[in-house]
Design an enzyme around this catalytic site. Sequence first.
Site: not given
Length: 386
Positions: A162, A272
Amino acid sequence: MYLTITLSILFFVQCTSKHQVTAASLVGTATGKGLKDYYKDYFPIGVAVSMASLHGPDSALIVEEFNSVTPENDMKMGPIHPSENVYNWKNADAIVDFAVSRHIRIRGHNLCWHNQEAGWMFKGPNGEPATKELLLQRLKDHIFAVAGRYKGKIYAWDVVNEAVDDSDDTTQVYRKSNWYKICNGPDFIDSAFKYAHEADPDAKLYYNDYNSEHPVKREKIFKLLQKLIAGHAPIDGVGMQAHWKLNDPSPDELRKALDEVTSLGLKVQFTEMDITIRLPKPNPASGTMPAATAVPDSGYTPLAEAKQIAQYKMAFDIFRKYKRFITGVTFWNVSDRSSWLDGRGGGLMGGAAAGANTPRVVRKAYPLLFDENRQRKKAYWAVVNF
Ligand code: XIL
């Protein structure tokens, strides 16, 4: 058009329910086939695990359905390396032992992130901000210790998590994290890949992020990838987290994201995956949030279920078409009994933030393929019947 799609999905729901009940009652026993078996000619199917899921009733389901695991929290920088020269290996080792002894592959998550961070790394000896040199040395030591310990056991790592900015401002490519600020730019990303490759030359190395199908963020991630490749960073692929919604991403957005990343010669893992049934946040610009009690938890309604089935089916139909490029699909948590999403957001969105004016209303996300009783949902059958 929309009505036709919804009706045919509802019809599918009706038609599969008998099948589902029969097969669901077999979960945890020897059905002979789990997700990993249906997808054996495509890619490994994984799941995020915690200590609780290894020792509780989830463990039989994990072994039956999945052939890859990712530690949900136990290898993140803060949990595993809480202060200089202190490592918490216990949980990470237990997860690795669990998987290795059952011939389940392991994805490592993650080696560098701005959340659940090891905060001490950002401070110098007298409490002042660490210098770039000190921070990168600590990053290197950390990666050598963690990736080195599990060398040969962890086949792929989310090296950096991220690092791309979320705003619509296309000129802001990178998240202004402590990593970025102290290093005065994004070079820490290149460094992390270099260190990870030195620590374990055989591990596959991924850059991992969310909303990677949204056009603005997709282009920013693309810029980062181009930069990494131009600098000869040892990157193998991109992790698209796939924390998705009932109508997000669209099939076109998903294909476009895949086409872009794979055009660079990179592989893709969906790392995810979950598909929440919750509605988007109310617009904060419209004033105060309405009282949470005004919108009670609607539960897993037939309409939400039908849309979720359609979204899962759409995604896996595309995944199978791109099997040449996709090296894994991992779900974030085992079943709807306990999803990380249930604890997020306040008031209308989730269960966490209660206050005088926002009474707690738990609105569960129901985002996975197994229900609150760990039984296979209709969405499960939509994914495996192809
Ligand atoms: C989440 C875990 O599931 C939670 O238990 C924890 O409280 C916060 O982190 N993106 C990621 C994951 O890369 O590491 C996050 O996991 C979910 C979002």
